[in-house]
Each structure stands twice: as structure tokens, then as C-alpha cells.
Scaffold this motif. Structure first.
Motif, PDB file in Angstrom:
ATOM      1  N   CYS A  87       0.829  -1.200   0.000  1.00  0.00           N
ATOM      2  CA  CYS A  87       0.000   0.000   0.000  1.00  0.00           C
ATOM      3  C   CYS A  87       0.869   1.258   0.000  1.00  0.00           C
ATOM      4  N   PHE A 129      -6.361  -1.346  -1.796  1.00  0.00           N
ATOM      5  CA  PHE A 129      -6.991  -1.223  -0.486  1.00  0.00           C
ATOM      6  C   PHE A 129      -8.417  -1.773  -0.499  1.00  0.00           C
ATOM      7  N   CYS A 131      -3.207   1.415   5.370  1.00  0.00           N
ATOM      8  CA  CYS A 131      -3.774   1.445   4.020  1.00  0.00           C
ATOM      9  C   CYS A 131      -4.943   2.407   3.945  1.00  0.00           C
TER      10      CYS A 131
END
Length: 73
Positions: A20, A33, A64
Motif C-alpha cells: 500500500c 486497499f 492502508c
């Protein structure tokens, strides 16, 4: 994530956090995500999952969400 056990789930959470971070706040990061959020929440709320796996998934979810979630809420 759900098929692994303890240590594998914890490591996967760490890798997802790094992924992420690498993808960033653009559309790619948001897509990653959104696709991984249900898995992270599943491990986080699973009372039979190891504490380290749950902690790692909580960290991954928080990072994230902070980095890649388009919806500010």
C-alpha cells in the motif's frame, strides 16, 4: 490471508502495508486497499486468529486506510 496461519497471516499483513505504501494514494493504491479491506477485517475480527496476525492486520488496515482510502470517513 484467510488460508494461512498465525505467522503467515502476520507477515502478509506487513507485506500488504508495504504494498500500500508503494502504490500510494492514487487509483492503484485505492484499488488494492478496496480489494484487501474485507480480508483484513475478516482476520482482525476472527477471535481464533493469532494475536500477531490480528495486530498485523489492524496495522495494515489503518495504514492502508490512511494512505489509499478515497472516502475520508
Amino acid at each position: 490471508l484467510p488460508t494461512g496461519k498465525g505467522e503467515e497471516q502476520a507477515l502478509a499483513g506487513t507485506v500488504l502495508t508495504l504494498l500500500c505504501l508503494q502504490m500510494g494514494s492514487g487509483p492503484e493504491g485505492e484499488e488494492v486497499f478496496c480489494s484487501l479491506k474485507p480480508l483484513l477485517v475478516s482476520i482482525l475480527t476472527d477471535s481464533t486468529a493469532s494475536p500477531s496476525a490480528r495486530q498485523s492486520c489492524a496495522t495494515a488496515l489503518g495504514m492502508c486506510c490512511y494512505i489509499a482510502a478515497a472516502d475520508l470517513e
